[in-house]
Design a protein around this motif. Sequence first.
Motif, PDB file in Angstrom:
ATOM      1  N   HIS A   1      25.402  31.309 -29.776  1.00  0.00           N
ATOM      2  CA  HIS A   1      25.517  32.160 -30.956  1.00  0.00           C
ATOM      3  C   HIS A   1      24.989  33.565 -30.700  1.00  0.00           C
ATOM      4  CE1 HIS A   1      26.329  28.240 -32.746  1.00  0.00           C
ATOM      5  NE2 HIS A   1      27.089  28.947 -33.556  1.00  0.00           N
ATOM      6  N   PHE A   2      23.936  33.689 -29.912  1.00  0.00           N
ATOM      7  CA  PHE A   2      23.491  35.033 -29.559  1.00  0.00           C
ATOM      8  C   PHE A   2      24.510  35.716 -28.645  1.00  0.00           C
ATOM      9  CE2 PHE A   2      19.411  34.717 -31.543  1.00  0.00           C
ATOM     10  CZ  PHE A   2      19.062  36.040 -31.752  1.00  0.00           C
ATOM     11  N   ALA A   3      25.112  34.973 -27.747  1.00  0.00           N
ATOM     12  CA  ALA A   3      26.124  35.568 -26.866  1.00  0.00           C
ATOM     13  C   ALA A   3      27.289  36.114 -27.689  1.00  0.00           C
ATOM     14  CB  ALA A   3      26.613  34.541 -25.849  1.00  0.00           C
ATOM     15  N   ILE A   4      27.788  35.320 -28.619  1.00  0.00           N
ATOM     16  CA  ILE A   4      28.912  35.765 -29.453  1.00  0.00           C
ATOM     17  C   ILE A   4      28.483  36.921 -30.356  1.00  0.00           C
ATOM     18  CG2 ILE A   4      30.468  35.088 -31.330  1.00  0.00           C
ATOM     19  CD1 ILE A   4      30.477  32.246 -30.011  1.00  0.00           C
ATOM     20  N   ALA A   5      27.305  36.801 -30.974  1.00  0.00           N
ATOM     21  CA  ALA A   5      26.832  37.862 -31.871  1.00  0.00           C
ATOM     22  C   ALA A   5      26.673  39.179 -31.120  1.00  0.00           C
ATOM     23  CB  ALA A   5      25.514  37.455 -32.530  1.00  0.00           C
ATOM     24  N   VAL A   6      26.034  39.141 -29.965  1.00  0.00           N
ATOM     25  CA  VAL A   6      25.812  40.377 -29.206  1.00  0.00           C
ATOM     26  C   VAL A   6      27.138  40.940 -28.706  1.00  0.00           C
ATOM     27  CG1 VAL A   6      24.762  41.326 -27.096  1.00  0.00           C
ATOM     28  CG2 VAL A   6      23.412  39.889 -28.642  1.00  0.00           C
ATOM     29  N   PHE A   7      28.043  40.079 -28.272  1.00  0.00           N
ATOM     30  CA  PHE A   7      29.366  40.553 -27.865  1.00  0.00           C
ATOM     31  C   PHE A   7      30.033  41.302 -29.026  1.00  0.00           C
ATOM     32  CE2 PHE A   7      33.963  40.015 -27.854  1.00  0.00           C
ATOM     33  CZ  PHE A   7      34.289  40.624 -26.653  1.00  0.00           C
ATOM     34  N   LEU A   8      30.066  40.677 -30.201  1.00  0.00           N
ATOM     35  CA  LEU A   8      30.712  41.301 -31.361  1.00  0.00           C
ATOM     36  C   LEU A   8      29.997  42.589 -31.769  1.00  0.00           C
ATOM     37  CD1 LEU A   8      31.537  38.128 -33.477  1.00  0.00           C
ATOM     38  CD2 LEU A   8      33.162  39.597 -32.264  1.00  0.00           C
TER      39      LEU A   8
ATOM     40  N   LYS B   1      28.864  49.669 -38.482  1.00  0.00           N
ATOM     41  CA  LYS B   1      27.416  49.541 -38.234  1.00  0.00           C
ATOM     42  C   LYS B   1      26.785  48.270 -38.817  1.00  0.00           C
ATOM     43  CE  LYS B   1      26.949  53.713 -36.331  1.00  0.00           C
ATOM     44  NZ  LYS B   1      27.918  53.821 -35.299  1.00  0.00           N
ATOM     45  N   PRO B   2      27.232  47.762 -39.981  1.00  0.00           N
ATOM     46  CA  PRO B   2      26.599  46.551 -40.538  1.00  0.00           C
ATOM     47  C   PRO B   2      26.724  45.299 -39.651  1.00  0.00           C
ATOM     48  CG  PRO B   2      27.801  47.694 -42.261  1.00  0.00           C
ATOM     49  CD  PRO B   2      28.145  48.373 -40.955  1.00  0.00           C
ATOM     50  N   ILE B   3      27.568  45.367 -38.614  1.00  0.00           N
ATOM     51  CA  ILE B   3      27.693  44.218 -37.712  1.00  0.00           C
ATOM     52  C   ILE B   3      26.356  43.901 -37.046  1.00  0.00           C
ATOM     53  CG2 ILE B   3      28.442  45.535 -35.680  1.00  0.00           C
ATOM     54  CD1 ILE B   3      29.905  42.152 -36.553  1.00  0.00           C
ATOM     55  N   LEU B   4      25.514  44.906 -36.842  1.00  0.00           N
ATOM     56  CA  LEU B   4      24.236  44.695 -36.167  1.00  0.00           C
ATOM     57  C   LEU B   4      23.314  43.770 -36.970  1.00  0.00           C
ATOM     58  CD1 LEU B   4      22.280  45.280 -33.815  1.00  0.00           C
ATOM     59  CD2 LEU B   4      21.544  47.294 -35.075  1.00  0.00           C
ATOM     60  N   PRO B   5      22.930  44.106 -38.206  1.00  0.00           N
ATOM     61  CA  PRO B   5      22.045  43.183 -38.922  1.00  0.00           C
ATOM     62  C   PRO B   5      22.713  41.856 -39.273  1.00  0.00           C
ATOM     63  CG  PRO B   5      22.673  45.004 -40.357  1.00  0.00           C
ATOM     64  CD  PRO B   5      23.175  45.333 -38.976  1.00  0.00           C
ATOM     65  N   ILE B   6      24.008  41.895 -39.579  1.00  0.00           N
ATOM     66  CA  ILE B   6      24.716  40.656 -39.938  1.00  0.00           C
ATOM     67  C   ILE B   6      24.789  39.722 -38.736  1.00  0.00           C
ATOM     68  CG2 ILE B   6      26.971  39.707 -40.603  1.00  0.00           C
ATOM     69  CD1 ILE B   6      27.286  42.248 -42.390  1.00  0.00           C
ATOM     70  N   GLY B   7      25.186  40.257 -37.585  1.00  0.00           N
ATOM     71  CA  GLY B   7      25.289  39.433 -36.379  1.00  0.00           C
ATOM     72  C   GLY B   7      23.952  38.865 -35.947  1.00  0.00           C
ATOM     73  N   LEU B   8      22.919  39.695 -35.988  1.00  0.00           N
ATOM     74  CA  LEU B   8      21.584  39.206 -35.604  1.00  0.00           C
ATOM     75  C   LEU B   8      21.066  38.168 -36.594  1.00  0.00           C
ATOM     76  CD1 LEU B   8      19.820  42.428 -34.298  1.00  0.00           C
ATOM     77  CD2 LEU B   8      20.766  40.530 -32.970  1.00  0.00           C
ATOM     78  N   PHE B   9      21.248  38.408 -37.891  1.00  0.00           N
ATOM     79  CA  PHE B   9      20.806  37.433 -38.894  1.00  0.00           C
ATOM     80  C   PHE B   9      21.497  36.090 -38.674  1.00  0.00           C
ATOM     81  CE2 PHE B   9      21.302  35.225 -42.947  1.00  0.00           C
ATOM     82  CZ  PHE B   9      19.959  35.051 -43.292  1.00  0.00           C
ATOM     83  N   TRP B  10      22.793  36.126 -38.425  1.00  0.00           N
ATOM     84  CA  TRP B  10      23.573  34.903 -38.198  1.00  0.00           C
ATOM     85  C   TRP B  10      23.006  34.111 -37.015  1.00  0.00           C
ATOM     86  CZ3 TRP B  10      27.516  34.434 -34.132  1.00  0.00           C
ATOM     87  CH2 TRP B  10      28.251  33.250 -34.209  1.00  0.00           C
ATOM     88  N   ALA B  11      22.783  34.778 -35.913  1.00  0.00           N
ATOM     89  CA  ALA B  11      22.267  34.087 -34.727  1.00  0.00           C
ATOM     90  C   ALA B  11      20.833  33.607 -34.939  1.00  0.00           C
ATOM     91  CB  ALA B  11      22.354  35.007 -33.508  1.00  0.00           C
ATOM     92  N   ILE B  12      20.009  34.418 -35.587  1.00  0.00           N
ATOM     93  CA  ILE B  12      18.603  34.045 -35.809  1.00  0.00           C
ATOM     94  C   ILE B  12      18.480  32.861 -36.749  1.00  0.00           C
ATOM     95  CG2 ILE B  12      16.441  34.838 -36.878  1.00  0.00           C
ATOM     96  CD1 ILE B  12      17.120  37.644 -35.648  1.00  0.00           C
ATOM     97  N   ILE B  13      19.271  32.820 -37.810  1.00  0.00           N
ATOM     98  CA  ILE B  13      19.167  31.706 -38.760  1.00  0.00           C
ATOM     99  C   ILE B  13      19.571  30.392 -38.095  1.00  0.00           C
ATOM    100  CG2 ILE B  13      21.462  31.844 -39.859  1.00  0.00           C
ATOM    101  CD1 ILE B  13      18.217  31.263 -41.771  1.00  0.00           C
ATOM    102  N   ILE B  14      20.529  30.446 -37.191  1.00  0.00           N
ATOM    103  CA  ILE B  14      20.925  29.239 -36.456  1.00  0.00           C
ATOM    104  C   ILE B  14      19.786  28.797 -35.544  1.00  0.00           C
ATOM    105  CG2 ILE B  14      22.509  28.362 -34.680  1.00  0.00           C
ATOM    106  CD1 ILE B  14      24.687  30.130 -36.100  1.00  0.00           C
ATOM    107  N   CYS B  15      19.135  29.734 -34.876  1.00  0.00           N
ATOM    108  CA  CYS B  15      17.992  29.400 -34.015  1.00  0.00           C
ATOM    109  C   CYS B  15      16.854  28.798 -34.828  1.00  0.00           C
ATOM    110  CB  CYS B  15      17.486  30.644 -33.289  1.00  0.00           C
ATOM    111  SG  CYS B  15      18.621  31.260 -32.044  1.00  0.00           S
ATOM    112  N   PHE B  16      16.536  29.432 -35.945  1.00  0.00           N
ATOM    113  CA  PHE B  16      15.470  28.927 -36.805  1.00  0.00           C
ATOM    114  C   PHE B  16      15.791  27.504 -37.269  1.00  0.00           C
ATOM    115  CE2 PHE B  16      13.667  28.190 -41.005  1.00  0.00           C
ATOM    116  CZ  PHE B  16      12.319  28.375 -40.745  1.00  0.00           C
TER     117      PHE B  16
END
Length: 187
Positions: free
Chosen positions: A118-125, A134-149
């Motif tokens: 999920h971090f690989a896909i988020a960072v790629f996107l 620009k909103p892709i940055l917080p949205i993508g990071l939030f998505w990957a972080i919530i899955i990790c949590f």
Amino acid sequence: MIESIRQFDVELFLKIHRGLSNGFFDWLMPLMRNRFFWSPLYVFIIVFCIKQYKKTGLYIIGMILVTFAMGDSISSKLIKPMVGRVRPCNDFHLSNDIIHRVPCGGGMSFPSSHATNHFAIAVFLICVFYSRWKPILPIGLFWAIIICFAQVYVGVHFPVDVTSGAILGTIIGFVCSMIFKKLQPEF
């Protein structure tokens, strides 16, 4: 040193897994880590890329698949067998502390493939679309972080597992985005 990191990891795991335990998270976190829950997002990304960018959109989708395949292969097939760390839900030292919120699974724990992928896909996107949206940055990071949590909360990974997976995924996502930009310089 290694033992102190391991002890910190177990303590942090228990603070998240047991200390944050509540009915809302017990309902939400299993959903956050479920790949089928995110299916509408994956369909949206595919449709958006094809509709908005046509042929280039197909290349983006192809690189997302390559990114996922690299992350999954490196974490699951290469690193996990070498490290051989047991999942917290299968660790007999923690058997009295585990709250079974999801099936544990029999695979190894380090690094978390969910976190890597999920971090690989988020960072790629993020790398591909940031200049356009620009909103892709917080949205993508939030998505990957919530899955990790969620992986830690439900008891299938230690915090170091998801942190290492996030770092690995970030590197893979960045490298794949650079490859994409080399192959599609006009994007």
